[in-house]
Design an enzyme around this catalytic site. Structure first.
Site, PDB file in Angstrom:
ATOM      1  N   LYS A   9       9.714  -3.860  -4.527  1.00  0.00           N
ATOM      2  CA  LYS A   9       8.578  -4.537  -5.162  1.00  0.00           C
ATOM      3  C   LYS A   9       8.925  -4.822  -6.621  1.00  0.00           C
ATOM      4  O   LYS A   9       9.628  -4.050  -7.266  1.00  0.00           O
ATOM      5  CB  LYS A   9       7.308  -3.673  -5.082  1.00  0.00           C
ATOM      6  CG  LYS A   9       6.916  -3.269  -3.660  1.00  0.00           C
ATOM      7  CD  LYS A   9       6.541  -4.470  -2.823  1.00  0.00           C
ATOM      8  CE  LYS A   9       5.990  -4.056  -1.471  1.00  0.00           C
ATOM      9  NZ  LYS A   9       6.901  -3.281  -0.648  1.00  0.00           N
TER      10      LYS A   9
ATOM     11  N   ARG B 175       1.976  -1.336  -7.246  1.00  0.00           N
ATOM     12  CA  ARG B 175       0.813  -1.819  -6.507  1.00  0.00           C
ATOM     13  C   ARG B 175      -0.469  -1.347  -7.184  1.00  0.00           C
ATOM     14  O   ARG B 175      -0.491  -0.327  -7.862  1.00  0.00           O
ATOM     15  CB  ARG B 175       0.840  -1.273  -5.078  1.00  0.00           C
ATOM     16  CG  ARG B 175       1.786  -2.026  -4.149  1.00  0.00           C
ATOM     17  CD  ARG B 175       1.743  -1.423  -2.770  1.00  0.00           C
ATOM     18  NE  ARG B 175       2.476  -2.244  -1.812  1.00  0.00           N
ATOM     19  CZ  ARG B 175       2.860  -1.826  -0.617  1.00  0.00           C
ATOM     20  NH1 ARG B 175       2.582  -0.598  -0.239  1.00  0.00           N
ATOM     21  NH2 ARG B 175       3.508  -2.615   0.204  1.00  0.00           N
TER      22      ARG B 175
ATOM     23  N   LYS C 223      12.324 -15.664   4.218  1.00  0.00           N
ATOM     24  CA  LYS C 223      11.852 -14.449   4.875  1.00  0.00           C
ATOM     25  C   LYS C 223      10.837 -14.794   5.953  1.00  0.00           C
ATOM     26  O   LYS C 223       9.904 -15.557   5.721  1.00  0.00           O
ATOM     27  CB  LYS C 223      11.227 -13.514   3.835  1.00  0.00           C
ATOM     28  CG  LYS C 223      10.930 -12.119   4.373  1.00  0.00           C
ATOM     29  CD  LYS C 223      10.471 -11.195   3.258  1.00  0.00           C
ATOM     30  CE  LYS C 223      10.200  -9.799   3.789  1.00  0.00           C
ATOM     31  NZ  LYS C 223       9.749  -8.882   2.712  1.00  0.00           N
TER      32      LYS C 223
ATOM     33  N   ASP D 232      14.898  -1.955   4.596  1.00  0.00           N
ATOM     34  CA  ASP D 232      14.586  -1.514   3.238  1.00  0.00           C
ATOM     35  C   ASP D 232      14.157  -0.053   3.190  1.00  0.00           C
ATOM     36  O   ASP D 232      14.058   0.540   2.112  1.00  0.00           O
ATOM     37  CB  ASP D 232      13.508  -2.402   2.612  1.00  0.00           C
ATOM     38  CG  ASP D 232      12.197  -2.371   3.376  1.00  0.00           C
ATOM     39  OD1 ASP D 232      12.214  -2.116   4.595  1.00  0.00           O
ATOM     40  OD2 ASP D 232      11.143  -2.611   2.751  1.00  0.00           O
TER      41      ASP D 232
ATOM     42  N   HIS E 225       4.886  -7.059   9.553  1.00  0.00           N
ATOM     43  CA  HIS E 225       4.857  -5.727  10.160  1.00  0.00           C
ATOM     44  C   HIS E 225       5.122  -5.769  11.661  1.00  0.00           C
ATOM     45  O   HIS E 225       5.221  -4.715  12.299  1.00  0.00           O
ATOM     46  CB  HIS E 225       3.477  -5.077   9.956  1.00  0.00           C
ATOM     47  CG  HIS E 225       3.115  -4.842   8.524  1.00  0.00           C
ATOM     48  ND1 HIS E 225       2.223  -5.643   7.837  1.00  0.00           N
ATOM     49  CD2 HIS E 225       3.512  -3.893   7.646  1.00  0.00           C
ATOM     50  CE1 HIS E 225       2.087  -5.186   6.603  1.00  0.00           C
ATOM     51  NE2 HIS E 225       2.856  -4.134   6.458  1.00  0.00           N
TER      52      HIS E 225
ATOM     53  N   GLN F 251       7.462  10.513   1.702  1.00  0.00           N
ATOM     54  CA  GLN F 251       7.786   9.932   3.005  1.00  0.00           C
ATOM     55  C   GLN F 251       8.721  10.853   3.783  1.00  0.00           C
ATOM     56  O   GLN F 251       8.575  11.018   4.995  1.00  0.00           O
ATOM     57  CB  GLN F 251       8.422   8.553   2.847  1.00  0.00           C
ATOM     58  CG  GLN F 251       8.688   7.879   4.200  1.00  0.00           C
ATOM     59  CD  GLN F 251       9.096   6.431   4.076  1.00  0.00           C
ATOM     60  OE1 GLN F 251       8.634   5.731   3.187  1.00  0.00           O
ATOM     61  NE2 GLN F 251       9.968   5.981   4.966  1.00  0.00           N
TER      62      GLN F 251
ATOM     63  N   THR G 182      -2.830  -1.020   2.860  1.00  0.00           N
ATOM     64  CA  THR G 182      -3.113  -1.659   1.570  1.00  0.00           C
ATOM     65  C   THR G 182      -4.023  -2.874   1.706  1.00  0.00           C
ATOM     66  O   THR G 182      -4.435  -3.455   0.704  1.00  0.00           O
ATOM     67  CB  THR G 182      -1.799  -2.082   0.891  1.00  0.00           C
ATOM     68  OG1 THR G 182      -1.045  -2.893   1.797  1.00  0.00           O
ATOM     69  CG2 THR G 182      -0.965  -0.855   0.532  1.00  0.00           C
TER      70      THR G 182
ATOM     71  N   LYS H 299       6.660 -15.533   5.686  1.00  0.00           N
ATOM     72  CA  LYS H 299       6.208 -16.099   4.423  1.00  0.00           C
ATOM     73  C   LYS H 299       5.911 -17.585   4.620  1.00  0.00           C
ATOM     74  O   LYS H 299       6.806 -18.360   4.971  1.00  0.00           O
ATOM     75  CB  LYS H 299       7.267 -15.923   3.331  1.00  0.00           C
ATOM     76  CG  LYS H 299       7.536 -14.467   2.972  1.00  0.00           C
ATOM     77  CD  LYS H 299       6.330 -13.820   2.300  1.00  0.00           C
ATOM     78  CE  LYS H 299       6.654 -12.411   1.831  1.00  0.00           C
ATOM     79  NZ  LYS H 299       5.486 -11.736   1.239  1.00  0.00           N
ATOM     80  N   THR H 300       4.658 -17.991   4.433  1.00  0.00           N
ATOM     81  CA  THR H 300       4.288 -19.388   4.623  1.00  0.00           C
ATOM     82  C   THR H 300       3.617 -19.926   3.372  1.00  0.00           C
ATOM     83  O   THR H 300       3.144 -19.163   2.522  1.00  0.00           O
ATOM     84  CB  THR H 300       3.316 -19.541   5.806  1.00  0.00           C
ATOM     85  OG1 THR H 300       2.066 -18.911   5.473  1.00  0.00           O
ATOM     86  CG2 THR H 300       3.877 -18.910   7.064  1.00  0.00           C
TER      87      THR H 300
ATOM     88  N   HIS I 294       0.238  -7.869   8.712  1.00  0.00           N
ATOM     89  CA  HIS I 294       0.622  -9.269   8.898  1.00  0.00           C
ATOM     90  C   HIS I 294       1.908  -9.339   9.722  1.00  0.00           C
ATOM     91  O   HIS I 294       2.460  -8.301  10.124  1.00  0.00           O
ATOM     92  CB  HIS I 294       0.769  -9.975   7.548  1.00  0.00           C
ATOM     93  CG  HIS I 294       1.679  -9.266   6.580  1.00  0.00           C
ATOM     94  ND1 HIS I 294       3.052  -9.230   6.723  1.00  0.00           N
ATOM     95  CD2 HIS I 294       1.406  -8.546   5.464  1.00  0.00           C
ATOM     96  CE1 HIS I 294       3.589  -8.537   5.735  1.00  0.00           C
ATOM     97  NE2 HIS I 294       2.616  -8.105   4.957  1.00  0.00           N
TER      98      HIS I 294
END
Length: 409
Positions: free
Chosen positions: A87, A91, A236, A201, A53, A180, A45, A239-240, A50
């Protein structure tokens, strides 16, 4: 001591990767007796993955280290839909050209972590567009769709979350979990894949695939998920305030990547060393036992090892040297750089352009608070204009952890 006999599950267990297994004893026995091909899917995507992953990437690396075969599944097909799991909204749909460009860009990162080739334990990368793009709707409904219970699909947390919030879940996205599961069936057939791994998840989607392979082909396959990774403060991991911590160097500088790991909370050092490095467990135990200011040495080891895996040995060495030089008052060569025009640039605009802040308004607030410095001198005027002479550079800092070099364009 680990409860498992196979090198694979012992390794994953001892380093903290295992949350749920569909059949622990069955997978343990299989991994003891043969090479197990295992896969994880990644939807392209964006041009880069990041740090969110990275647990999955490291699991594939550990799979290979234990003598098994990693399969990287790129979601060229499912990426056209988007995974609705947890989500808040659908998306944005991507074009085929964008997806192809993202896949090519993402592959570069995997080549740093895995050995690709034709050998029995060499990694392979496949794209589910190869089979999903060719599906015919009516045969797919007849042969695959009949094995799925809508009642059960509605019970999965990833779906319930959206429905409980009364947020729209399109039929397009609802099909994602079936596709999937079909991926697992296809990989079982094409590559003798016997294991799907993923984050917690993905448990419902993975179980669907395990059951589909059993019902359609009578093949026993297995699923494994990792725990949700959070920081010691409950946030999490990954996450910054500055945004995503990208794995590709053209999305995030080597130094910013190194600094992300260097800034790890003291309480998280041990788990991060186990999950994101190859260091032996006894060495990790020694490092995480350090106390007070000595824990900073462990954080530097973490930053070096994590950066070496993702960005290479030279990048890790340069970043450590840059950090040492920066914090001793020098100007590090590997810091992010911003070229400014001869007429100058507003200090707030410079902070935003280099990525320290998300907007000029945020930058002006930081400046007024005294958090922004030029060459270690605090500047509190939000309208301050930064001008440089030919050949001159300046170090821009926000707080103690964000630094960059300003130079004349």
């Amino acid at each position: 001591m680990s409860q498992y006999r196979s090198d694979l599950l012992r390794l994953l267990d001892e380093r903290g990767y295992i949350h749920q297994l569909t059949d622990a004893a069955g997978l343990d026995a299989l991994a003891t007796g043969q090479v197990v091909p295992g896969y994880i899917g990644f939807d392209p995507t964006a041009p880069s993955l990041h740090v969110g992953h990275l647990v999955s990437i490291m699991m594939l690396r550990q799979l290979q280290r234990a003598g098994h075969k990693p399969i990287v599944l790129m979601g060229g097909g499912t990426g056209k839909i988007g995974d609705p799991s947890f989500k808040d909204e659908a998306r944005q749909l991507l074009t085929e050209d964008t997806i192809a460009q993202n896949v090519a860009s993402i592959r570069r990162v995997f080549e740093n972590f895995l050995t690709f080739g034709d050998g029995p334990t060499d990694a392979i990368m496949v794209d589910n567009a190869e089979w999903l793009d060719r599906l015919e709707y009516i045969p797919f409904l007849r042969d695959i769709g009949r094995h799925f219970s809508v009642n059960r699909m509605l019970s999965f947390d990833s779906v319930k979350l959206r429905l409980d919030r009364e947020q729209s879940l399109s039929f397009l996205e609802f099909n994602y979990m079936i596709l999937q599961a079909y991926d697992f069936l296809e990989l079982s057939r094409k590559a003798a894949c016997r294991l799907q791994m993923g984050g917690s998840d993905q448990w419902g989607n993975i179980v669907n695939g395990v059951e589909l392979a059993r019902r359609v082909d009578g093949t026993q396959v297995f699923g494994l998920t990792t725990p949700l990774l959070t920081n010691a403060d409950g946030t999490k991991m990954g996450k910054t305030v500055g945004g995503a911590v990208w794995l590709n160097s053209d999305q995030l500088s080597h130094f910013d990547y190194w600094q992300f790991w260097r800034n790890t909370d003291d309480r998280d050092v041990g788990s991060r060393l186990r999950l994101f490095t190859d260091l032996p467990l006894d060495e990790i135990a020694r490092l995480e036992a350090l106390e007070g200011s000595e824990i900073n040495a462990a954080k530097i080891v973490l930053a070096n090892e994590a950066t070496r895996l993702c960005r290479g040995e030279e990048a890790a060495r340069n970043c450590e040297a840059t950090a040492a030089e920066t914090f001793s008052g020098g100007i590090g060569a590997d810091l992010p750089k911003l070229d400014i025009p001869a007429e100058g640039i507003g200090l707030a605009a410079a902070c935003t352009a280099i990525g320290f802040t998300q907007s000029n308004g945020e930058a002006k607030r930081k400046i007024a608070e005294g958090a922004v410095r030029l060459d270690d001198a605090a500047i509190k005027d939000p309208a301050y204009l930064v001008r440089l002479e030919s050949g001159q550079t300046a170090r821009l800092s926000l707080g103690k952890k964000k630094h960059a070099i300003l130079r004349l364009a």
